[in-house]
Structures are given as C-alpha cells and as structure tokens.
Design a protein around this motif. Structure first.
Motif, PDB file in Angstrom:
ATOM      1  N   GLU A 115      45.354  33.140   3.140  1.00 24.41           N
ATOM      2  CA  GLU A 115      44.090  32.917   2.448  1.00 24.41           C
ATOM      3  C   GLU A 115      43.169  31.943   3.180  1.00 24.41           C
ATOM      4  OE1 GLU A 115      46.979  33.251   0.990  1.00 24.41           O
ATOM      5  OE2 GLU A 115      46.739  34.515  -0.777  1.00 24.41           O
ATOM      6  N   ILE A 116      43.715  31.145   4.088  1.00 25.15           N
ATOM      7  CA  ILE A 116      42.868  30.236   4.870  1.00 25.15           C
ATOM      8  C   ILE A 116      41.773  31.025   5.566  1.00 25.15           C
ATOM      9  CG2 ILE A 116      42.778  28.694   6.875  1.00 25.15           C
ATOM     10  CD1 ILE A 116      45.669  27.833   6.164  1.00 25.15           C
ATOM     11  N   LEU A 117      42.119  32.161   6.129  1.00 21.84           N
ATOM     12  CA  LEU A 117      41.172  32.959   6.902  1.00 21.84           C
ATOM     13  C   LEU A 117      40.437  33.998   6.053  1.00 21.84           C
ATOM     14  CD1 LEU A 117      43.386  33.569  10.057  1.00 21.84           C
ATOM     15  CD2 LEU A 117      41.696  31.772   9.678  1.00 21.84           C
ATOM     16  N   GLN A 118      40.773  34.092   4.771  1.00 20.79           N
ATOM     17  CA  GLN A 118      40.211  35.144   3.929  1.00 20.79           C
ATOM     18  C   GLN A 118      39.236  34.661   2.874  1.00 20.79           C
ATOM     19  OE1 GLN A 118      43.865  36.678   2.345  1.00 20.79           O
ATOM     20  NE2 GLN A 118      44.309  37.891   4.162  1.00 20.79           N
ATOM     21  N   HIS A 119      39.384  33.430   2.410  1.00 23.38           N
ATOM     22  CA  HIS A 119      38.610  32.982   1.256  1.00 23.38           C
ATOM     23  C   HIS A 119      37.828  31.705   1.543  1.00 23.38           C
ATOM     24  CE1 HIS A 119      40.419  36.027  -1.197  1.00 23.38           C
ATOM     25  NE2 HIS A 119      41.640  35.544  -1.010  1.00 23.38           N
ATOM     26  N   ALA A 120      36.529  31.761   1.251  1.00 25.59           N
ATOM     27  CA  ALA A 120      35.668  30.590   1.429  1.00 25.59           C
ATOM     28  C   ALA A 120      36.145  29.408   0.599  1.00 25.59           C
ATOM     29  CB  ALA A 120      34.227  30.948   1.056  1.00 25.59           C
ATOM     30  N   PHE A 121      36.673  29.678  -0.606  1.00 26.71           N
ATOM     31  CA  PHE A 121      37.098  28.579  -1.479  1.00 26.71           C
ATOM     32  C   PHE A 121      38.321  27.844  -0.947  1.00 26.71           C
ATOM     33  CE2 PHE A 121      39.121  32.357  -3.387  1.00 26.71           C
ATOM     34  CZ  PHE A 121      40.446  31.958  -3.465  1.00 26.71           C
ATOM     35  N   VAL A 122      38.979  28.390   0.066  1.00 25.64           N
ATOM     36  CA  VAL A 122      40.073  27.700   0.747  1.00 25.64           C
ATOM     37  C   VAL A 122      39.569  27.097   2.055  1.00 25.64           C
ATOM     38  CG1 VAL A 122      42.350  27.935   1.827  1.00 25.64           C
ATOM     39  CG2 VAL A 122      41.838  29.188  -0.273  1.00 25.64           C
ATOM     40  N   LEU A 123      38.882  27.911   2.854  1.00 30.00           N
ATOM     41  CA  LEU A 123      38.496  27.475   4.196  1.00 30.00           C
ATOM     42  C   LEU A 123      37.434  26.381   4.193  1.00 30.00           C
ATOM     43  CD1 LEU A 123      38.821  27.663   7.217  1.00 30.00           C
ATOM     44  CD2 LEU A 123      37.266  29.635   7.209  1.00 30.00           C
ATOM     45  N   GLN A 124      36.414  26.474   3.340  1.00 31.39           N
ATOM     46  CA  GLN A 124      35.375  25.452   3.387  1.00 31.39           C
ATOM     47  C   GLN A 124      35.919  24.065   3.066  1.00 31.39           C
ATOM     48  OE1 GLN A 124      31.705  26.105   1.223  1.00 31.39           O
ATOM     49  NE2 GLN A 124      30.789  24.285   2.129  1.00 31.39           N
ATOM     50  N   PRO A 125      36.663  23.885   1.954  1.00 29.86           N
ATOM     51  CA  PRO A 125      37.187  22.526   1.723  1.00 29.86           C
ATOM     52  C   PRO A 125      38.194  22.086   2.786  1.00 29.86           C
ATOM     53  CG  PRO A 125      37.805  24.004  -0.097  1.00 29.86           C
ATOM     54  CD  PRO A 125      36.917  24.768   0.821  1.00 29.86           C
ATOM     55  N   LEU A 126      38.961  23.018   3.341  1.00 21.62           N
ATOM     56  CA  LEU A 126      39.906  22.670   4.404  1.00 21.62           C
ATOM     57  C   LEU A 126      39.154  22.221   5.652  1.00 21.62           C
ATOM     58  CD1 LEU A 126      42.841  22.515   5.390  1.00 21.62           C
ATOM     59  CD2 LEU A 126      42.678  24.953   5.964  1.00 21.62           C
ATOM     60  N   ALA A 127      38.084  22.946   6.004  1.00 23.62           N
ATOM     61  CA  ALA A 127      37.282  22.585   7.179  1.00 23.62           C
ATOM     62  C   ALA A 127      36.588  21.241   6.979  1.00 23.62           C
ATOM     63  CB  ALA A 127      36.250  23.673   7.458  1.00 23.62           C
ATOM     64  N   GLU A 128      36.221  20.951   5.761  1.00 22.76           N
ATOM     65  CA  GLU A 128      35.585  19.676   5.453  1.00 22.76           C
ATOM     66  C   GLU A 128      36.594  18.529   5.535  1.00 22.76           C
ATOM     67  OE1 GLU A 128      34.051  18.598   1.321  1.00 22.76           O
ATOM     68  OE2 GLU A 128      32.406  19.731   2.232  1.00 22.76           O
ATOM     69  N   LEU A 129      37.798  18.772   5.036  1.00 21.95           N
ATOM     70  CA  LEU A 129      38.827  17.735   4.981  1.00 21.95           C
ATOM     71  C   LEU A 129      39.475  17.476   6.343  1.00 21.95           C
ATOM     72  CD1 LEU A 129      40.358  15.858   3.010  1.00 21.95           C
ATOM     73  CD2 LEU A 129      42.033  17.699   2.749  1.00 21.95           C
ATOM     74  N   LEU A 130      39.791  18.549   7.060  1.00 24.10           N
ATOM     75  CA  LEU A 130      40.499  18.449   8.351  1.00 24.10           C
ATOM     76  C   LEU A 130      39.746  19.229   9.423  1.00 24.10           C
ATOM     77  CD1 LEU A 130      44.094  19.121   6.940  1.00 24.10           C
ATOM     78  CD2 LEU A 130      43.120  16.903   7.561  1.00 24.10           C
ATOM     79  N   PRO A 131      38.513  18.832   9.736  1.00 21.19           N
ATOM     80  CA  PRO A 131      37.679  19.641  10.626  1.00 21.19           C
ATOM     81  C   PRO A 131      38.250  19.838  12.030  1.00 21.19           C
ATOM     82  CG  PRO A 131      36.698  17.474  10.289  1.00 21.19           C
ATOM     83  CD  PRO A 131      37.858  17.596   9.335  1.00 21.19           C
ATOM     84  N   GLU A 132      38.948  18.857  12.559  1.00 19.49           N
ATOM     85  CA  GLU A 132      39.454  18.959  13.927  1.00 19.49           C
ATOM     86  C   GLU A 132      40.887  19.473  14.002  1.00 19.49           C
ATOM     87  OE1 GLU A 132      37.285  18.795  16.330  1.00 19.49           O
ATOM     88  OE2 GLU A 132      35.819  18.286  14.777  1.00 19.49           O
ATOM     89  N   ALA A 133      41.540  19.612  12.864  1.00 22.22           N
ATOM     90  CA  ALA A 133      42.897  20.169  12.862  1.00 22.22           C
ATOM     91  C   ALA A 133      42.813  21.642  13.266  1.00 22.22           C
ATOM     92  CB  ALA A 133      43.530  20.024  11.485  1.00 22.22           C
ATOM     93  N   ARG A 134      43.861  22.119  13.889  1.00 19.80           N
ATOM     94  CA  ARG A 134      43.870  23.503  14.371  1.00 19.80           C
ATOM     95  C   ARG A 134      44.760  24.379  13.500  1.00 19.80           C
ATOM     96  NH1 ARG A 134      41.212  24.274  18.874  1.00 19.80           N
ATOM     97  NH2 ARG A 134      40.628  22.441  20.085  1.00 19.80           N
ATOM     98  N   HIS A 135      44.267  25.566  13.257  1.00 16.62           N
ATOM     99  CA  HIS A 135      45.053  26.559  12.528  1.00 16.62           C
ATOM    100  C   HIS A 135      46.298  26.838  13.361  1.00 16.62           C
ATOM    101  CE1 HIS A 135      46.190  30.512  10.971  1.00 16.62           C
ATOM    102  NE2 HIS A 135      45.514  30.199   9.878  1.00 16.62           N
ATOM    103  N   PRO A 136      47.500  26.717  12.783  1.00 11.51           N
ATOM    104  CA  PRO A 136      48.729  26.841  13.566  1.00 11.51           C
ATOM    105  C   PRO A 136      48.922  28.191  14.262  1.00 11.51           C
ATOM    106  CG  PRO A 136      49.210  25.859  11.439  1.00 11.51           C
ATOM    107  CD  PRO A 136      47.779  26.324  11.396  1.00 11.51           C
ATOM    108  N   ARG A 137      48.358  29.235  13.727  1.00  9.09           N
ATOM    109  CA  ARG A 137      48.524  30.564  14.339  1.00  9.09           C
ATOM    110  C   ARG A 137      47.309  30.936  15.195  1.00  9.09           C
ATOM    111  NH1 ARG A 137      52.206  34.459  12.871  1.00  9.09           N
ATOM    112  NH2 ARG A 137      52.561  33.530  10.834  1.00  9.09           N
ATOM    113  N   ASP A 138      46.112  30.707  14.681  1.00  7.44           N
ATOM    114  CA  ASP A 138      44.864  31.113  15.327  1.00  7.44           C
ATOM    115  C   ASP A 138      44.497  30.188  16.493  1.00  7.44           C
ATOM    116  OD1 ASP A 138      41.737  30.646  15.403  1.00  7.44           O
ATOM    117  OD2 ASP A 138      42.014  32.697  14.652  1.00  7.44           O
TER     118      ASP A 138
END
Length: 169
Positions: A115-138
C-alpha cells in the motif's frame, strides 16, 4: 533496534481511536515520530465515512510476528471486529509498513507493505515523516516516490489534530 513505520487509520470515532492508538504505542515502544493527520475519502468502501490517516515511526527489536500480533490486539481492544467485511468502517486499522530494511514475507507479514506505493493516504504521510528514508524494495526515497505519485482520484487533506504523549507515572 529496527526503525518501524506503521500506518494508522480510523473512520469511526476517529479522534478518540487515533489518540488511543498513539497513547498505546508510546506506552509500549516509547518515543514516536508522528506525521500530520490527514482526512481522506474511503478507497474501496461503500460506506462514505472519511478516514483519519497518519504514519508513525518508532524503534523496536520485537520480531515481526510479535509486532503484528500487538497491532491486532490493539485494534480489537478498540472495537474492531474480526468478522467485519474487508471494506467496512473501522474504529482502528494499524498496518506495519516497514520493519527496518526487511523485504519479503516475515512471520506471515509481507514487507514492505504494498500500500505504500498504491495509496496517497499512506505515501504522503510517510514521505512527510521520513522523506529521505528509502523504500526497501524500490530504492527511491519516500520524497521521490511521493513526487512521482499519480492518483488524482485519491483526495486527502491535512486536518487539525492535537496529541501529546501522556506523562509516564
């Protein structure tokens, strides 16, 4: 210790259940990093009640299965029902997004959560909270993933929300 990220959602008595979840997380795992709270329209739900969504991050050395079981117990303690249909209103929904850099199935949990890559309601707050962290697969940062995200039908907006960790007694 691994950095854990988890999404939290509620569309029944939203403020109460999000507060209860944050209090329980802090009481169990200590310090939390918390994104802003967003209101979002339900995705895939026939019931039109909007959700509150946010992402939290904390450190833990618990195995994935124990983390998952703890999250499910907290959902049930807040009134979630096992027998409820998948796309039904919910008091509390907690999903492990990432556990460190783990990739693949661990204790029955697929990481990182799709869902990280599928839903704005997951990705936007995640990107805001951990902007420089890298997606472990992508491999891209969450800031980059959010900048490239294209789902105009997934509307969400920040809401006023106040929460302070309770003092430890």
């Amino acid at each position: 210790m691994a950095l854990i990220s988890a999404s939290i959602g509620s569309n029944i008595d939203r403020e109460h259940h999000v507060h209860a979840c944050l209090d329980a997380l802090t009481g169990t795992f200590g310090s939390l990093a918390v994104s802003r709270v967003f209101e979002s329209e339900p995705v895939g739900f026939e019931d039109g009640r909007n959700f509150f969504n946010l992402v939290v991050a904390f450190e833990s050395d618990w195995p994935v299965g124990e983390l998952q079981a703890w999250c499910k117990r907290l959902e049930f303690a807040n009134g979630r029902r096992k027998e409820s249909p998948k796309f039904s209103p919910r008091t509390l929904d907690i999903d492990l997004l990432t556990v460190g850099d783990l990739v693949g199935e661990h204790d029955g949990v697929e990481l990182p959560r799709a869902e990280i890559l599928q839903h704005a309601f997951v990705l936007q707050p995640l990107a805001e909270l951990l902007p420089e962290a890298r997606h472990p697969r992508d491999g891209r940062t969450y800031r980059e993933l959010w900048a490239d995200f294209d789902a105009p039908d997934q509307r969400l907006w920040p809401v006023e929300f106040s929460w302070q960790p309770r003092a430890v007694r």
